[in-house]
Design a protein around this motif. Sequence first.
Motif, short mmCIF file in Angstrom:
data_model
loop_
_atom_site.label_atom_id
_atom_site.label_comp_id
_atom_site.label_asym_id
_atom_site.label_seq_id
_atom_site.Cartn_x
_atom_site.Cartn_y
_atom_site.Cartn_z
N TYR A 315 0.79 -1.22 0.00
CA TYR A 315 0.00 0.00 0.00
C TYR A 315 0.83 1.28 0.00
O TYR A 315 0.29 2.37 -0.14
CB TYR A 315 -1.07 -0.01 1.10
CG TYR A 315 -0.60 0.20 2.52
CD1 TYR A 315 -0.33 1.48 3.00
CD2 TYR A 315 -0.47 -0.87 3.39
CE1 TYR A 315 0.07 1.68 4.30
CE2 TYR A 315 -0.07 -0.69 4.69
CZ TYR A 315 0.20 0.58 5.14
OH TYR A 315 0.59 0.77 6.42
N LEU A 316 2.16 1.18 0.17
CA LEU A 316 3.00 2.37 -0.02
C LEU A 316 3.34 2.49 -1.50
O LEU A 316 3.62 1.47 -2.16
CB LEU A 316 4.30 2.22 0.78
CG LEU A 316 4.19 2.14 2.30
CD1 LEU A 316 5.59 2.02 2.92
CD2 LEU A 316 3.50 3.36 2.87
N GLU A 320 7.08 6.59 -1.39
CA GLU A 320 6.87 6.38 0.04
C GLU A 320 7.71 5.20 0.54
O GLU A 320 8.33 5.27 1.60
CB GLU A 320 5.39 6.11 0.32
CG GLU A 320 4.53 7.37 0.25
CD GLU A 320 3.05 7.04 0.24
OE1 GLU A 320 2.26 7.96 0.45
OE2 GLU A 320 2.70 5.87 0.00
N ALA A 321 7.72 4.14 -0.26
CA ALA A 321 8.47 2.95 0.15
C ALA A 321 9.95 3.28 0.28
O ALA A 321 10.62 2.82 1.22
CB ALA A 321 8.26 1.82 -0.86
N ALA A 322 10.45 4.12 -0.65
CA ALA A 322 11.88 4.48 -0.60
C ALA A 322 12.18 5.28 0.66
O ALA A 322 13.15 5.00 1.39
CB ALA A 322 12.25 5.27 -1.84
N ALA A 327 14.52 5.61 6.06
CA ALA A 327 14.38 5.99 7.47
C ALA A 327 14.64 4.79 8.35
O ALA A 327 15.30 4.88 9.39
CB ALA A 327 12.98 6.56 7.72
N LYS A 328 14.13 3.62 7.94
CA LYS A 328 14.29 2.41 8.73
C LYS A 328 15.78 2.05 8.83
O LYS A 328 16.29 1.74 9.92
CB LYS A 328 13.51 1.28 8.08
CG LYS A 328 13.40 0.05 8.93
CD LYS A 328 12.30 -0.86 8.40
CE LYS A 328 12.19 -2.05 9.31
NZ LYS A 328 12.52 -3.30 8.73
N ALA A 382 6.58 6.65 10.79
CA ALA A 382 5.17 6.70 11.19
C ALA A 382 4.39 7.64 10.28
O ALA A 382 3.24 7.37 9.92
CB ALA A 382 5.06 7.14 12.65
N GLU A 383 5.04 8.75 9.92
CA GLU A 383 4.36 9.76 9.10
C GLU A 383 4.05 9.20 7.70
O GLU A 383 2.92 9.33 7.20
CB GLU A 383 5.26 11.00 9.00
CG GLU A 383 4.68 12.17 8.27
CD GLU A 383 3.48 12.77 9.00
OE1 GLU A 383 3.34 12.54 10.21
OE2 GLU A 383 2.68 13.46 8.33
N VAL A 384 5.05 8.56 7.08
CA VAL A 384 4.85 7.99 5.74
C VAL A 384 3.71 6.98 5.76
O VAL A 384 2.80 7.01 4.92
CB VAL A 384 6.16 7.33 5.25
CG1 VAL A 384 5.89 6.46 4.04
CG2 VAL A 384 7.18 8.38 4.92
#
Lengths: 423, 306
Positions: A315-316, A320-322, A327-328, A382-384
Amino acid sequence: MSDAISLLWPPFLVALCLIGIHAYFGIQVLARKVIFVDLALAQIAALGATVAFMLGHPTQAPATYGYSLAFTLLAALLLAFTRAWSSRVPQEALIGVIYVVAAAAAILLIDRAPQGAEHLKQILTGNILTSGVSELFSIVPLYLAIGLLHFGLRHRLSTAGQRSWLWEFVFYATFGVVVTSSVALAGVLLVFSFLIIPAAIGVLYADTLLRQLALGWSVGALASAAGLAASFALDLPTGAAMVCTFGVTLALAGMARPFLRGQAVPALKRAGMVARCGLAFVLAVSALQLMLAPRADQPLIDAFEYAFPALRTAYLNAGEAAVYGDAKLYAERYAREAEQLNVTEMRSRSQGEALDDAAVGRISSFLKSYGEMRKGEEFVMAEVRGRARERLRWPLAAAMLMAGVALVPGVASLFSSRRIRGM
Amino acid sequence: LCCGVVAAGVALASASLAQERLRVVTTTTDLRSLVEAVGGYRVDVTNIVPANVDAEEYQPKPSDAIRLKNTRVVVRVGLDYDLWFDRLLAQAALAQAGAHGIWRGGAGYVDASAAIAVLDIRGASVGPSDGHAHGSGNPHHWLDPKNADIITGNILEALARVDPEHGAYYEANRIAFLRRIEAKIGEWTAKLAPLQSRAMIAYHNDWAYFARRFRLNFAGFIEQRPGVPPSPAHLAELIRIMREQNVRSIVRQPFEPEKDARFLAEKTGATIVVLAGSVGGLPAAADYISLFDANVEALLAAQQSR
């Protein structure tokens, strides 16, 4: 493995001894409908020990035990006399009052003594793991004597027919003595489990006292072994792990009952119905939560994502996934580097070249920055995720709702399931 | 004439007020001892948590809020060690209008941990935690006697702000005290030198700062998270560490439970050493300096008893 066995066999023996006497008392307690009486008696005994402590007696002194015993006997007298104190208010209410008042009085007392709080905690939170064989030498003769006394008085102490207050007093007094010693060994929570759960399973499946006892003892021994093993294998605090194992055992015993009674098919049907309705309800509430507050916690979606991480990438969108992946990665890197700094600093305390104060100060502020940076990355993650969920909330919630409705076996069968439950 | 008498009376009263001592409240006995060292005869210090009570789990009483009345300076440990103090301050602010000086950020508010190089910071506790549930690091910073430099500096700043007239007096007191500490640190380091790098076990991770200053090696802790009893696997690991590294001492504070420590001692033949984590924890630990004297002596006595 040998470590495990050498550590675990003494607490297992202690558990067997405790279950031996508590399963019997549990059956009596269930028959008298005074479920929480052990908590009240343990708390009263602790109050007695606290009074002794306030008067300057050390924890292990005979005088301390004397005070505990005297308080317990007074409470037993009270309980014996008030068995039928009112037809309007059950005795359980009085037991609860004894418990809270004794606990509160002990707090008032220890407020005046340094170390008092720790002292009280030690009386009520025994740790079965560090209980040894030496403690068995004092409790086994005591439990044997009380067991023999009860065997001799079994007709007088039985709950059938009219009971005189004297025999009730003997019951509560001996029970108080047992509980006082067992709570100091194993703690309030575990002793309550030993008391009620084997007895409840025994009463559930057997009719004579002897059979109930035999069943309670065997189930209790098995549950103790399983709890101790789980506590070792999964690295869990022993007492709490055993209590939860006992709880699971009772749940299993309750669920197995219809199967053993030959009522498996209707029971399974009913369970399936309840499960489907429950799942439908959870799905509907989750869909509603997603629609109304897409940025708030979504426990169901989070659980699914935790179980199937691939779901998130579904669903990203690519951008967004990038961002999420970046961030992770950074969050993990900061955590790793911070941990490395911590380890370096800790080693330097006693090994090799000592770090000077300036270096330690630098490490300390680096660690603080790493913590902040990691929090920042976690915020980005969390925001993404929140934005993506917000974007997709309508189709996602609709799908969840449809799945929920599909689970409900139709209005007619929903009604019939209610009728079955109501019966 | 009448006016003159009244004026003289007012002047006398204000003079005696000026001579009245500054009321200071600290959360712990250690901070009280340090405030006494800096404030000397000018301050009237009380501590909220009695000696030998776990300050992290302290529950304030009504009398504690009353004690904050007319208090000009408050000193707390910080680093989430005395979190309950925030609520107490809020209560005091509700009860009296003039309490803003001791409010966070006020002239009389001292967080003793300001500028301390904090150890064991583990952020949001994602990494393997080693003893404390605190996200903001190990709070037992006063157990490094060298940190007295920073703590008394924080105290001096507030005292001089609230009572600037006696600033020079406070500063002289602090310098004299730090000189005494400096000499003592040399003495303690020399005494503890034979124990350096010798592995020990502690009930709880209270000793990080102490260990760093005197290069002592705490190889493990019985209670890893406050209030959670050890698991069997953890006890087995401790026993293995104790045998491998030949651990001879298990350190615990007087208010920490004895049972688990005794269990390990019986299994491995180690001895239990009772150390004071705070002033008043042992009878001999009467003030900040004798706190370290008492602990050093206790460690040496345990060492020599074998």
